[in-house]
Design a protein around this motif. Sequence first.
Motif, mmCIF file in Angstrom:
data_model
loop_
_atom_site.group_PDB
_atom_site.id
_atom_site.type_symbol
_atom_site.label_atom_id
_atom_site.label_comp_id
_atom_site.label_asym_id
_atom_site.label_seq_id
_atom_site.Cartn_x
_atom_site.Cartn_y
_atom_site.Cartn_z
ATOM 1 N N VAL A 15 79.489 -16.137 25.667
ATOM 2 C CA VAL A 15 79.116 -17.521 25.978
ATOM 3 C C VAL A 15 80.384 -18.387 25.991
ATOM 4 O O VAL A 15 81.409 -18.024 25.427
ATOM 5 N N ARG B 299 87.261 -17.566 30.863
ATOM 6 C CA ARG B 299 86.514 -16.533 30.134
ATOM 7 C C ARG B 299 85.348 -15.983 30.945
ATOM 8 O O ARG B 299 84.763 -14.972 30.604
ATOM 9 N N ASP C 110 100.166 -27.957 19.178
ATOM 10 C CA ASP C 110 101.570 -27.595 19.388
ATOM 11 C C ASP C 110 101.758 -26.544 20.476
ATOM 12 O O ASP C 110 102.901 -26.176 20.785
ATOM 13 N N LEU C 111 100.671 -26.047 21.028
ATOM 14 C CA LEU C 111 100.784 -25.129 22.168
ATOM 15 C C LEU C 111 100.576 -25.917 23.454
ATOM 16 O O LEU C 111 99.851 -26.915 23.469
ATOM 17 N N LEU D 289 98.115 -10.971 18.461
ATOM 18 C CA LEU D 289 97.835 -12.203 19.210
ATOM 19 C C LEU D 289 97.825 -13.427 18.273
ATOM 20 O O LEU D 289 98.456 -14.453 18.562
ATOM 21 N N ALA E 180 84.688 -31.770 20.598
ATOM 22 C CA ALA E 180 86.137 -31.727 20.425
ATOM 23 C C ALA E 180 86.681 -30.522 21.179
ATOM 24 O O ALA E 180 86.113 -29.436 21.117
ATOM 25 N N ALA E 181 87.785 -30.732 21.874
ATOM 26 C CA ALA E 181 88.403 -29.616 22.610
ATOM 27 C C ALA E 181 89.068 -28.677 21.604
ATOM 28 O O ALA E 181 89.856 -29.130 20.778
ATOM 29 N N PRO E 182 88.747 -27.382 21.650
ATOM 30 C CA PRO E 182 89.313 -26.445 20.674
ATOM 31 C C PRO E 182 90.741 -26.046 21.046
ATOM 32 O O PRO E 182 91.004 -24.910 21.440
ATOM 33 N N LEU E 183 91.656 -26.984 20.901
ATOM 34 C CA LEU E 183 93.031 -26.732 21.337
ATOM 35 C C LEU E 183 94.003 -26.829 20.172
ATOM 36 O O LEU E 183 93.790 -27.603 19.237
ATOM 37 N N TYR E 184 95.072 -26.057 20.277
ATOM 38 C CA TYR E 184 96.163 -26.152 19.309
ATOM 39 C C TYR E 184 97.179 -27.157 19.845
ATOM 40 O O TYR E 184 97.755 -26.939 20.923
ATOM 41 N N GLU F 65 99.434 -22.298 27.418
ATOM 42 C CA GLU F 65 99.400 -21.349 26.288
ATOM 43 C C GLU F 65 98.028 -21.340 25.616
ATOM 44 O O GLU F 65 97.548 -20.280 25.191
ATOM 45 N N PHE G 64 95.813 -17.997 25.462
ATOM 46 C CA PHE G 64 95.346 -17.460 24.175
ATOM 47 C C PHE G 64 93.862 -17.104 24.277
ATOM 48 O O PHE G 64 93.430 -16.048 23.817
ATOM 49 N N ARG H 191 81.229 -13.750 22.303
ATOM 50 C CA ARG H 191 82.239 -13.484 23.330
ATOM 51 C C ARG H 191 81.672 -13.594 24.739
ATOM 52 O O ARG H 191 82.418 -13.578 25.709
ATOM 53 N N ARG I 237 93.589 -13.928 26.554
ATOM 54 C CA ARG I 237 94.130 -12.708 25.919
ATOM 55 C C ARG I 237 93.212 -12.241 24.794
ATOM 56 O O ARG I 237 93.123 -11.041 24.521
ATOM 57 N N ALA I 238 92.523 -13.178 24.155
ATOM 58 C CA ALA I 238 91.589 -12.803 23.086
ATOM 59 C C ALA I 238 90.479 -11.904 23.621
ATOM 60 O O ALA I 238 89.936 -11.076 22.896
ATOM 61 N N LEU I 239 90.152 -12.082 24.891
ATOM 62 C CA LEU I 239 89.102 -11.256 25.499
ATOM 63 C C LEU I 239 89.698 -10.096 26.299
ATOM 64 O O LEU I 239 88.973 -9.393 27.001
ATOM 65 N N GLY J 168 87.408 -28.699 16.375
ATOM 66 C CA GLY J 168 87.072 -27.743 17.430
ATOM 67 C C GLY J 168 87.787 -26.410 17.323
ATOM 68 O O GLY J 168 87.299 -25.411 17.837
#
Lengths: 240, 222
Positions: free
Chosen positions: A79, A149, A91-92, B7, A85-89, A96, A100, A77, A103-105, B79
């Motif tokens: 670093v 972050r 469909d968001l 979440l 690869a971009a860690p993206l969803y 968003e 996400f 948390r 908000r996780a932090l 990713g």
Amino acid sequence: MAPVVHFRAAVALAGRFPALAGVDLSLHQGEVVVVMGPNGAGKTSLLRSCAGLLPVTSGEAVVLGVDLTEDHTSVRRYVGLLGHAAPLYDDLSAAENVRFATRALGLPASSADEALERVALTGRLRSTAAGRLSAGQRRRVALAALVARRPALWLLDEPHAGLDADSRTLLGRLIGEAVADGASVLLSSHEPQLSVPLADRVVAMAGGRVTGEEPGGRRAALSAVPTPRTDAGAVGIHVA
Amino acid sequence: MWHDAVLVAGKDLRIEARARVGLWQVVPFAVLVLVLLAFAIGPDQAALRHAAPGIFWVALLFSTVLAIQRSVAVESGEGTRDGLRLSGIDPAGIFLGKAAAVGLQLLALQLVLWAGMTLLFDVRVHVVWLAVVASLLATVGLACAGVLYGALSAGLRVRDTLLPLLVLPVLAPVLLAGSKAWEASLNGAAASGTQWLKILVPFAVIYLVVGIVLYGPLQEAG
């Protein structure tokens, strides 16, 4: 002051294969270190080990005061890793995805909005689904998530790949701002002309080991560095 | 943990609302299973009524596998698995959030199946509370076990074909207990139906607890 990253004879396995075969490396607060080397040298494995994604099985490995040989997960948390690869969803939307991450932090939504501003993702791009963005735009969204972050250690794996000239300039500026804020940066690259000027030190890797070290562009005049070609040897790093 | 669960559940449900995989694939698949099994049994209305609870739960079980595969696929993008591991979210929160998202989808699906069963088989639930309690308990069990086995298969190249093989035998007790509880609720036999809740309760509790404990290690191993 204790180094942000302290690796001594660090070994990490990817399956049975030693991805890191006794790495010695230190990185101090506010420092930018660029790691160069041919494909399979262990650059990505080094970054993943620092992020706590690839466990170090022997040797010494301390990142941000956490001994990775005992606990490789709690450092995560603190670093920020920008991988291939971009860690993206998909469909968001871009916004968003960044929200996400914040908000996780437990960070406020405003920190996500501010980060999107800083990477120049404005207007309609923010509400566009990540799956519909170009590779460069996706990388900028991932960069926004990292910026939001506010990590103490930035781990950037070939961050210039897929970025246009403006985005590369932006990346350099963001790294400068992060370092001014006290963060440290470990960056792997195949593009010395882009990465060496950002670096305090340039480290060469081969066969899962650190094989040499030279001052980077932030310390030495760029003219002192021979014209780069494609890898660590090309930037004149002394190979031990 | 609860903040993280909310979440992750919110994220998964938002993705489903946008992708509409549930609406356009899982629901039609469930209805199709319902109709095909009805065809297989034939036009005898008494036989259809008798088989209705079993058909309902078979359709739900097969659809659960699809919902779980979808839940795993959301995190299998390049990713995104690493992104989730680096997010700082408690693995137990991820498990609970993903199970909650799957569970809510399964509840919605059961409403559709219930309506379909009423229309196709002309059945009426006489002990509504028993059917509802059985459905709620089964949903918790199906979602928790499904997400847990989904994590187990997540890192494998053959996960799409392996997951049904792993998860369907595990979910067999839910099929049995759910069918019997629903049969009892259709027949108005509450007393015999409650016996089957004794299978659904421990199933749900065990997979909830095991999931909270094991999801983190499975995520690391995947």
